[in-house]
Scaffold this active site. Structure first.
Site, PDB file in Angstrom:
ATOM      1  CB  THR A  70      -0.699  41.653  83.557  1.00 25.48           C
ATOM      2  OG1 THR A  70      -1.814  40.960  84.084  1.00 25.48           O
ATOM      3  CG2 THR A  70      -0.179  42.643  84.583  1.00 25.48           C
ATOM      4  CB  VAL A  71       3.513  42.034  80.813  1.00 25.34           C
ATOM      5  CG1 VAL A  71       4.789  42.730  80.381  1.00 25.34           C
ATOM      6  CG2 VAL A  71       3.681  41.445  82.206  1.00 25.34           C
ATOM      7  CB  ALA A  74      -1.452  37.637  68.212  1.00 22.89           C
ATOM      8  CE  LYS A  91      10.839  36.422  88.019  1.00 22.37           C
ATOM      9  NZ  LYS A  91       9.919  36.892  89.060  1.00 22.37           N
ATOM     10  CB  VAL A 129      15.726  38.450  85.729  1.00 18.85           C
ATOM     11  CG1 VAL A 129      16.281  38.305  87.141  1.00 18.85           C
ATOM     12  CG2 VAL A 129      15.996  37.190  84.914  1.00 18.85           C
ATOM     13  CE  LYS A 137       8.381  34.942  85.153  1.00 19.30           C
ATOM     14  NZ  LYS A 137       7.760  36.164  85.576  1.00 19.30           N
ATOM     15  N   GLY A 160      -2.146  41.309  89.787  1.00 22.68           N
ATOM     16  CA  GLY A 160      -1.425  40.963  88.548  1.00 22.68           C
ATOM     17  C   GLY A 160       0.011  40.549  88.789  1.00 22.68           C
ATOM     18  CB  ALA A 214      14.592  54.122  69.681  1.00 22.14           C
TER      19      ALA A 214
HETATM   20  P1  NDP Z   1      -1.420  37.385  81.282  1.00 19.02           P
HETATM   21  O1  NDP Z   1      -2.043  36.064  81.503  1.00 19.02           O
HETATM   22  O2  NDP Z   1      -1.994  38.566  81.961  1.00 19.02           O
HETATM   23  O3  NDP Z   1      -1.368  37.681  79.709  1.00 19.02           O
HETATM   24  C1  NDP Z   1      -1.151  36.714  78.743  1.00 19.02           C
HETATM   25  C2  NDP Z   1      -2.018  37.083  77.529  1.00 19.02           C
HETATM   26  O4  NDP Z   1      -1.720  36.186  76.480  1.00 19.02           O
HETATM   27  C3  NDP Z   1      -3.513  36.960  77.841  1.00 19.02           C
HETATM   28  O5  NDP Z   1      -4.194  38.086  77.322  1.00 19.02           O
HETATM   29  C4  NDP Z   1      -3.885  35.685  77.087  1.00 19.02           C
HETATM   30  O6  NDP Z   1      -5.221  35.692  76.616  1.00 19.02           O
HETATM   31  C5  NDP Z   1      -2.942  35.743  75.906  1.00 19.02           C
HETATM   32  N1  NDP Z   1      -2.742  34.447  75.274  1.00 19.02           N
HETATM   33  C6  NDP Z   1      -2.733  33.207  75.831  1.00 19.02           C
HETATM   34  N2  NDP Z   1      -2.524  32.270  74.896  1.00 19.02           N
HETATM   35  C7  NDP Z   1      -2.423  32.922  73.716  1.00 19.02           C
HETATM   36  C8  NDP Z   1      -2.212  32.510  72.373  1.00 19.02           C
HETATM   37  N3  NDP Z   1      -2.072  31.220  72.053  1.00 19.02           N
HETATM   38  N4  NDP Z   1      -2.164  33.451  71.416  1.00 19.02           N
HETATM   39  C9  NDP Z   1      -2.315  34.747  71.711  1.00 19.02           C
HETATM   40  N5  NDP Z   1      -2.522  35.221  72.971  1.00 19.02           N
HETATM   41  C10 NDP Z   1      -2.566  34.309  73.959  1.00 19.02           C
HETATM   42  O7  NDP Z   1       0.107  37.220  81.645  1.00 19.02           O
HETATM   43  P2  NDP Z   1       1.143  38.346  82.100  1.00 19.02           P
HETATM   44  O8  NDP Z   1       0.998  39.535  81.256  1.00 19.02           O
HETATM   45  O9  NDP Z   1       1.097  38.495  83.570  1.00 19.02           O
HETATM   46  O10 NDP Z   1       2.524  37.603  81.787  1.00 19.02           O
HETATM   47  C11 NDP Z   1       3.044  37.549  80.482  1.00 19.02           C
HETATM   48  C12 NDP Z   1       4.494  37.071  80.576  1.00 19.02           C
HETATM   49  O11 NDP Z   1       5.243  38.005  81.306  1.00 19.02           O
HETATM   50  C13 NDP Z   1       4.676  35.723  81.282  1.00 19.02           C
HETATM   51  O12 NDP Z   1       5.743  35.043  80.699  1.00 19.02           O
HETATM   52  C14 NDP Z   1       5.055  36.160  82.696  1.00 19.02           C
HETATM   53  O13 NDP Z   1       5.806  35.185  83.364  1.00 19.02           O
HETATM   54  C15 NDP Z   1       5.880  37.364  82.393  1.00 19.02           C
HETATM   55  N6  NDP Z   1       6.004  38.336  83.467  1.00 19.02           N
HETATM   56  C16 NDP Z   1       4.890  38.777  84.109  1.00 19.02           C
HETATM   57  C17 NDP Z   1       4.993  39.753  85.075  1.00 19.02           C
HETATM   58  C18 NDP Z   1       3.815  40.284  85.779  1.00 19.02           C
HETATM   59  O14 NDP Z   1       3.979  41.127  86.664  1.00 19.02           O
HETATM   60  N7  NDP Z   1       2.613  39.873  85.464  1.00 19.02           N
HETATM   61  C19 NDP Z   1       6.307  40.323  85.433  1.00 19.02           C
HETATM   62  C20 NDP Z   1       7.420  39.785  84.681  1.00 19.02           C
HETATM   63  C21 NDP Z   1       7.252  38.826  83.743  1.00 19.02           C
HETATM   64  P3  NDP Z   1      -6.356  35.066  77.578  1.00 19.02           P
HETATM   65  O15 NDP Z   1      -6.378  35.924  78.796  1.00 19.02           O
HETATM   66  O16 NDP Z   1      -7.583  35.189  76.745  1.00 19.02           O
HETATM   67  O17 NDP Z   1      -5.932  33.658  77.864  1.00 19.02           O
HETATM   68  N1  HSE Z   2       4.966  36.168  89.333  1.00 17.67           N
HETATM   69  C1  HSE Z   2       6.124  36.956  89.266  1.00 17.67           C
HETATM   70  C2  HSE Z   2       6.390  37.567  90.626  1.00 17.67           C
HETATM   71  C3  HSE Z   2       5.956  38.058  88.245  1.00 17.67           C
HETATM   72  O1  HSE Z   2       5.518  37.493  91.500  1.00 17.67           O
HETATM   73  O2  HSE Z   2       7.477  38.084  90.852  1.00 17.67           O
HETATM   74  C4  HSE Z   2       7.238  38.769  87.944  1.00 17.67           C
HETATM   75  O3  HSE Z   2       8.129  37.951  87.277  1.00 17.67           O
END
Ligand code: NDP
Ligand code: HSE
Length: 436
Positions: free
Chosen positions: A13-14, A43, A205, A132, A105, A187, A33
Site C-alpha cells: 500500500t505505502v 525489493a 505512535k 505517526v 512505528k 488499506g 530537494a
Molecule cells: P503492505 O502489507 O501493503 O506492504 C508491505 C509489502 O512488503 C508487501 O508488498 C509485501 O509483499 C512486502 N514484503 C513483505 N515481506 C517482505 C520481504 N521480506 N522482502 C520484501 N518485501 C516484503 O503494508 P503497508 O504498505 O500498509 O505498510 C507498510 C508499513 O507502513 C508498515 O510498517 C505500516 O505499519 C506502515 N504504515 C502503513 C500505513 C497505511 O496506511 N497502510 C500508514 C502509515 C504507516 P507481500 O504482499 O507479497 O507479502
Molecule cells: N493501521 C494504521 C491506522 C495505519 O489505521 O491508522 C496508519 O499508521
C-alpha cells in the site's frame, strides 16, 4: 548533480503510493530537494506484482538484503512492516552506511533506541515522519516547529482504522466486523488488525511522540494499552446523551513525578474539535507552554497520504545528506546524551476524570450508598444520569461522571460499589479528558 539513489523495500500500500507520488511529482520534488530522487531498485516478495507496479522502469529483486548492501544506494526506504525482517534490514542498511526512511512505528517503538544508537554511531539518518499519523507532519512539528516549548501534553486520534470503526458504528449503525473489513479493504489496517483494534498501533505512535516531546528513550513496554474491542454500544449512546464522544486517544502528559503514557477509549466533550474528527482522519493536539494548544489534522493512513510523509523524509535526507551529522536534528529531538530518565508512571497513578456505569436495583437508598463510597474515597461527582426503569423491571442504569482523581482511588471505590447488594453488574469505567 546526479540524482540520489533510493532502494525501496516493500511495494504494498505505502510502497506503491510512494512510487507513484515520487514519479508524478518528480520535477517539483527535484526543485525542492536540490537534486533528483530516483528509486533505483525495489525489493518485494511478489516480484511479478512489483514489476507491474513499476512498469519495468527499475530493478526488481525478491531478496531485500541485496538492496541494503548495494553500493550505489544512498537511502533505503523500509515499507515492509513488523519487527522481524524489517529490523534486520534496517540495521544492515545502517551498517552499510545508508540513510533509512521508514513508516514502521512498530519497529521504532520497540527497537528505536537500538536503531537510533546504531545510526548515530554510523552518522546516518533514520527518518520516520510517516510512522505517526500518516500524512500529518507531526514529527516535524514536535521536533522542530515546537522546539522552543516545554511540551505539557499530547492527545491524539492516531489510529485511522479504529476512528473509522467508531464513526461508522455511531453514524451508520454498522457492526464492528463489517466496518473492520472495510478498513482492511481501504488499506488502513495493519497486516495484523489486532494491532489497530487493541490499541497497540496507537501505543506505538504515542510512544514515539512521547519520547520526542519529553526527551526520553522510547519506552513502549511501559505504555498502558486498551483498544476498542470491549467498548459497549450503550456507553457510546450514554456518552452522547451526556454531551461527550468516545474516541480512542493516545495520551502522554508530563507531570512532576513522571510521564503518563496511555491509549484507551476516552470520553471527550462533543464541542471539542478533536471530538469531531471522523472516519480514518487523525488529529493530534499538542499543548506547549509558550504556544498554548496547537491542533494537527489530516489523513492518518492510506497509500498517498502516507507517501506524502515518506517523500518529505526523502527530501529532508537528500538535503542533509552531505551535512555534518552533528548539525542534523537529533532523532528524538533532544541531543542523545541529553535524554532524561524520567519514569513512565503506572496506570494506577494516572490522573483522569471517569465515566462510571452500573446496573442497580431501583430502590430507595441505592444512590446514597454509591455516592457515600465515592465521597469517602475523596472522589467528587461532576454529573449524573439515572435512566428510568423499564416497566416490570425494578432495575436501572446509573451513570456517574467524576471530577479529576487518581486511577487507584477510583478502582478502590469501584471494588466497594461492586460489593453492594443493590449493584447488579460490574461497573463499567471509562476515562474522560476535557482537553482544555
Ligand atoms: P503492505 O502489507 O501493503 O506492504 C508491505 C509489502 O512488503 C508487501 O508488498 C509485501 O509483499 C512486502 N514484503 C513483505 N515481506 C517482505 C520481504 N521480506 N522482502 C520484501 N518485501 C516484503 O503494508 P503497508 O504498505 O500498509 O505498510 C507498510 C508499513 O507502513 C508498515 O510498517 C505500516 O505499519 C506502515 N504504515 C502503513 C500505513 C497505511 O496506511 N497502510 C500508514 C502509515 C504507516 P507481500 O504482499 O507479497 O507479502
Ligand atoms: N493501521 C494504521 C491506522 C495505519 O489505521 O491508522 C496508519 O499508521
Amino acid at each position: 548533480m546526479n540524482p540520489i539513489k533510493v532502494g525501496l523495500l516493500g511495494i504494498g500500500t505505502v510502497g506503491s503510493g510512494t512510487f507513484n507520488v515520487l514519479k508524478r511529482n518528480q520535477e517539483e520534488i527535484r526543485r525542492r530537494a536540490g537534486r533528483g530522487i530516483e528509486i533505483a531498485v525495489v525489493a518485494d516478495l511478489n516480484t511479478e506484482r512489483a514489476r507491474e507496479l513499476t512498469g519495468g522502469t527499475v530493478d526488481v529483486v525478491s531478496d531485500a538484503h541485496d538492496v541494503v548492501t548495494r553500493p550505489d544506494i544512498d537511502i533505503v526506504v523500509e515499507l515492509i512492516g513488523g519487527y522481524g525482517i524489517a529490523r534486520e534490514l534496517v540495521l544492515k542498511a545502517i551498517e552499510h552506511g545508508k540513510h533509512v526512511v521508514t513508516a514502521n512505528k512498530a519497529l521504532l517503538a520497540v527497537h528505536g533506541n537500538e536503531i537510533f544508537e546504531a545510526a548515530r554511531k554510523k552518522g546516518v539518518i533514520v527518518a520516520f515522519e510517516a510512522a505517526v499519523a500518516g500524512g500529518i507532519p507531526i514529527i516535524k512539528a514536535l521536533r522542530e516547529g515546537l522546539t522552543a516549548n516545554r511540551i505539557q501534553w499530547i492527545a491524539g486520534i492516531i489510529n485511522g482504522t479504529t476512528n473509522f470503526i467508531l464513526s461508522e458504528m455511531r453514524d451508520k449503525g454498522l457492526d464492528f466486523d463489517t466496518v473492520l473489513k472495510e478498513a482492511q479493504q481501504l488499506g488502513y489496517a495493519e497486516a495484523d488488525p489486532t494491532f489497530d483494534i487493541e490499541g497497540i498501533d496507537a501505543a506505538h505512535k504515542v510512544t514515539l511522540m512521547s519520547a520526542i516531546a519529553f526527551g526520553m528513550p522510547v519506552q513502549f513496554d511501559r505504555a498502558h494499552v486498551e483498544g476498542i474491542t470491549r467498548l459497549a454500544a450503550i456507553d457510546i449512546k450514554y456518552a452522547e446523551e451526556l454531551g461527550y464522544r468516545i474516541k480512542l486517544l493516545g495520551i502522554t502528559r508530563r507531570r512532576e513525578d513522571g510521564v503518563e503514557l496511555r491509549v484507551h477509549p476516552t470520553l471527550v466533550p462533543a464541542s471539542r474539535l478533536i471530538a469531531n474528527v471522523e472516519g480514518a482522519m487523525n488529529a493530534v493536539l499538542v499543548q506547549g507552554d509558550a504556544v498554548g494548544a496547537t491542533l494537527y489534522y489530516g489523513k492518518g493512513a492510506g497509500a498517498e497520504p502516507t507517501a506524502s510523509a515518506v517523500i518529505a523524509d526523502l527530501v529532508d535526507v537528500t538535503r542533509l545528506h552531505t551535512a555534518d551529522p552533528n548539525h542534523r536534528v537529533p532523532h528524538l529531538a533532544f541531543q542523545p546524551d541529553e535524554l532524561s530518565s524520567v519514569p513512565v508512571l503506572p496506570i494506577d497513578e494516572v490522573t483522569s476524570s471517569y465515566y462510571l456505569r452500573m446496573r442497580v436495583a431501583d430502590q430507595t437508598g441505592v444512590l446514597a450508598e454509591i455516592t457515600r463510597i465515592l465521597a469517602e474515597a475523596g472522589i467528587s461527582i461532576d454529573a449524573m444520569l439515572q435512566k428510568e426503569s423499564r416497566e416490570g423491571e425494578p432495575q436501572t442504569d446509573i451513570i456517574i461522571l467524576t471530577h479529576l482523581t487518581r486511577e487507584k482511588h477510583v478502582n478502590a471505590a469501584i471494588r466497594s460499589i461492586e460489593g453492594l447488594q443493590t449493584v447488579l453488574s460490574p461497573v463499567t469505567r471509562l476515562r474522560m479528558e476535557e482537553l482544555n
